[in-house]
Design an enzyme around this catalytic site. Structure first.
Site, mmCIF file in Angstrom:
data_model
loop_
_atom_site.group_PDB
_atom_site.id
_atom_site.type_symbol
_atom_site.label_atom_id
_atom_site.label_comp_id
_atom_site.label_asym_id
_atom_site.label_seq_id
_atom_site.Cartn_x
_atom_site.Cartn_y
_atom_site.Cartn_z
ATOM 1 C CG HIS A 127 1.493 23.417 19.850
ATOM 2 N ND1 HIS A 127 2.215 23.880 18.774
ATOM 3 C CD2 HIS A 127 0.873 22.286 19.424
ATOM 4 C CE1 HIS A 127 2.034 23.078 17.741
ATOM 5 N NE2 HIS A 127 1.225 22.099 18.109
ATOM 6 C CG HIS A 176 0.217 15.233 13.838
ATOM 7 N ND1 HIS A 176 -0.515 14.894 14.965
ATOM 8 C CD2 HIS A 176 0.365 16.577 13.894
ATOM 9 C CE1 HIS A 176 -0.812 15.974 15.659
ATOM 10 N NE2 HIS A 176 -0.292 17.019 15.041
ATOM 11 C CG ASP A 235 -1.058 18.589 19.104
ATOM 12 O OD1 ASP A 235 -0.439 19.669 19.038
ATOM 13 O OD2 ASP A 235 -1.836 18.212 18.220
#
Length: 497
Positions: free
Chosen positions: A47, A333, A388
C-alpha cells in the site's frame, strides 16, 4: 479427495528435495553472476501510504519542520510547526516510539486498532499532511517521500513494487486529481507500476456523501472517467498517461466484518439504496464486469488493460475466496484457504496467483508459525511473498528482503526455493511482457522448463520440470475422471492445453 491429492503433492515435493536438492543447489552455484539477491523480485502487494519504513517517515517529518502552511483546522491555517506545537511536541522529542505506527500485540484481531496506526503520533492531522495525496499542499510531502522511495528501488535495482493508491468512488473528479498528482510530481519509475485499490465503503459514502444515493452512483464514479479517457484520450491527457502505468484493480476493507448475504435475486446496483454495505461477492462481481468490458474496449483501441487482484481470504468467510476463484486474476493473502482443501486444489490446478504477507498476517490475524504459506509452496500453488504495509510491519529500507529472510529462517528454504518464489512474483505482476522477458526469459509464458532461463531466474530446470510434470499429471487425472476420455484423447487434449 482434494485432501488426498494435496497431501500427495506435498509428499512428492519432499521426495523431490530428498533426491534432487543437492543437484539443484549445485546447478545454481555454477550459474554465473546470478544469486538470490540479483534476481528480480516484485512486491505484488504493498500500500502506497504505508510503503516507507518508519525510520524513513520519521526522518522526513523532522526535515520538513518549517514555517509552511500545511493544513486548515478550527477555522485557521496552520503551519507544520504550529501543528506540532498543538500536539506539544518538538522535532527533538520525536522518536519511533512516539511515532507509534508499528503494529503490536494490541492489533491482533483488531483491524480497527490497526487502522489507527496510519496516524503518526496518533494524530489524524499528521496523516492528512504526510500520507494523503489530496490536501492543502496538494500531496507535496507524500510525493517527495515517494520520489525518495523510487530512488531506493533504483539503487537496489532488483526489487520492484506495485504500489496501491485509492479511488473511493465519492465523485468523478478523484481520477483527474490523482492523475494530476502523479504527472505533476513526475511519479514514474521503471521499478514500479500502480494498482488502484477501491475500498468497499459504500455504506459510509451513503451516509456522508449526498451524491451517493444508490450503489450504481459509486460504480459510475469509479469507472465512467476511465471509459471517457479511453474514448477521448486527448481530452484527458494526464489521466490517459497515468492509466498506462496502472496494471490492476484491488478491493480492500476488513473482511472479518459481518455482512448481509444475498443468495438469490440480488437487487441491481441502481436499486440498491439501503444503508447496509454490500456483500463481498457483489462488489467483486461488479468490479469484474466493469473491468472486463473496459478491457475489451481498451484492447480495441490498442491501450493497456487491467487485472483484478483483490484482497481476499485474509479473514472472513470462504465464499470470498470462491468469488475470487471465479472472477479474479490473482488474490492477496488467501490464508483462510487453509480451512478448505477443495479451494486449495482448485487454485493449484488453475495456478491463480496468491501474494501472501506472513509478517502482516502475524500482526493481524494468524501467527507466523501457523501461516499456510509453506504448505501452499510445497504443494505447488502459485505463491509469492509481499510486504503489505512496511510502515507497520518492517524495520529496514528493504522490507521485501526482510520478508524473504524471515520466510527462509522460519521454513528453512534454500536459495533455490527463494528464487522460485521470486520468479512467481514476476509472473504474478502486471509488468509488461517485454519487461518480463528481459527479467525471467524470452519464453517465460511457456510452462515448465521451456519457459525458464536459469541465467536470469537462478531456478534450475529440474525444479520447474518437477512442478510442470505434477501439474500435468493432476490435469490428466481430472480429465480422465470428469470427461471419461480415452488415453489418446487425454494426451491430445493436454498437449494442446
Amino acid at each position: 479427495m482434494s485432501v488426498q491429492r494435496l497431501l500427495l503433492l506435498e509428499a512428492k515435493f519432499k521426495m523431490h528435495l530428498l533426491l534432487n536438492e543437492d543437484k539443484e543447489i549445485a546447478i545454481a552455484k555454477i550459474n554465473p553472476h546470478r544469486d538470490f539477491y540479483n534476481v528480480r523480485k516484485v512486491d505484488t502487494h504493498i500500500h502506497h501510504s504505508a510503503s516507507m519504513h518508519q525510520k524513513h517517515l520519521l526522518r522526513f517529518i523532522k526535515r520538513s519542520l518549517r514555517d509552511r502552511v500545511v493544513i486548515f483546522r478550527d477555522g485557521k491555517e496552520l503551519t507544520l510547526q504550529e501543528v506540532f506545537d498543538s500536539l506539544r511536541m518538538t522535532a527533538y522529542d520525536l522518536s519511533l516510539d512516539m511515532l507509534d505506527v508499528h503494529a503490536d500485540n494490541s492489533t491482533l484481531h483488531r483491524f480497527d486498532r490497526f487502522n489507527l496506526k496510519y496516524n503518526p503520533c496518533g494524530s489524524s492531522r499528521l496523516r492528512e499532511i504526510f500520507l494523503k495525496t489530496d490536501n492543502m499542499i496538494d500531496g507535496l510531502y507524500l510525493a517527495q517521500i515517494t520520489q525518495e522511495l523510487f530512488a531506493d528501488y533504483q539503487e537496489s535495482k532488483y526489487q520492484m513494487a506495485e504500489l496501491r493508491v485509492s479511488i473511493y468512488g465519492r465523485d468523478k473528479e478523484e481520477w483527474n486529481k490523482l492523475a494530476k498528482w502523479i504527472c505533476d510530481n513526475n511519479l514514474y519509475s521503471d521499478n514500479n507500476r500502480w494498482v488502484i485499490q477501491i475500498p468497499r465503503l459504500y455504506h459510509v459514502h451513503k451516509r456522508t456523501t449526498s451524491s451517493i444515493r444508490v450503489f450504481s452512483d459509486m460504480i459510475q464514479n469509479v469507472f465512467e472517467p476511465l471509459f471517457k479517457a479511453t474514448i477521448s484520450p486527448e481530452e484527458y491527457p494526464q489521466l490517459h498517461l497515468f492509466l498506462q502505468q496502472v496494471v490492476a484493480f484491488d478491493s480492500v476493507d476488513d473482511e472479518s466484518l459481518g455482512e448481509r448475504k444475498i443468495w438469490k435475486d440480488p437487487p441491481t446496483p441502481d436499486t440498491w439504496d439501503s444503508e447496509d454495505n454490500l456483500p463481498y461477492s457483489y462488489y467483486i462481481y461488479m468490479m469484474w464486469a466493469n473491468i472486463h468490458v473496459l478491457n475489451q474496449f481498451r484492447r480495441e483501441r490498442g491501450f493497456s488493460t487491467f487485472a483484478l487482484r483483490p484482497h481476499c481470504g485474509e479473514a472472513g468467510d470462504l465464499d470470498h475466496v470462491v468469488a475470487a476463484f471465479l472472477l479474479a486474476d490473482g488474490i492477496n493473502h488467501g490464508i483462510t484457504m487453509r480451512r478448505s482443501p477443495s479451494l486449495q486444489y482448485l487454485f493449484y490446478l488453475e495456478q491463480i496467483g496468491l501474494a501472501v504477507s506472513p509478517m502482516s498476517n502475524n500482526a493481524l490475524f494468524l501467527q507466523y508459525d501457523r501461516n499456510p504459506f509453506d504448505i501452499y509452496f510445497k504443494r505447488g500453488l502459485n505463491v509469492s511473498l509481499s510486504t503489505d504495509d512496511p510502515l507497520q510491519f518492517h524495520m529496514t529500507k528493504e522490507p521485501l528482503l526482510e520478508e524473504y529472510g524471515m520466510a527462509k529462517q522460519m521454513f528453512r528454504y534454500s536459495n533455490v526455493d527463494l528464487c522460485e518464489i521470486a520468479r512467481n512474483s514476476v509472473l504474478q505482476s502486471g509488468f509488461e511482457d517485454c519487461v518480463k522477458s528481459q527479467w525471467i526469459g524470452a519464453n517465460y509464458y511457456l510452462p515448465g522448463p521451456s519457459g525458464n532461463d536459469i541465467s536470469r531466474t537462478n531456478v534450475p530446470d529440474l525444479r520447474l520440470h518437477f512442478r510442470w510434470a505434477e501439474t500435468s499429471l493432476e490435469w490428466r487425472r481430472q480429465l480422465r475422471n470428469d470427461r471419461h476420455m480415452t488415453l489418446e484423447e487425454e494426451q491430445s487434449y493436454v498437449a494442446e492445453w
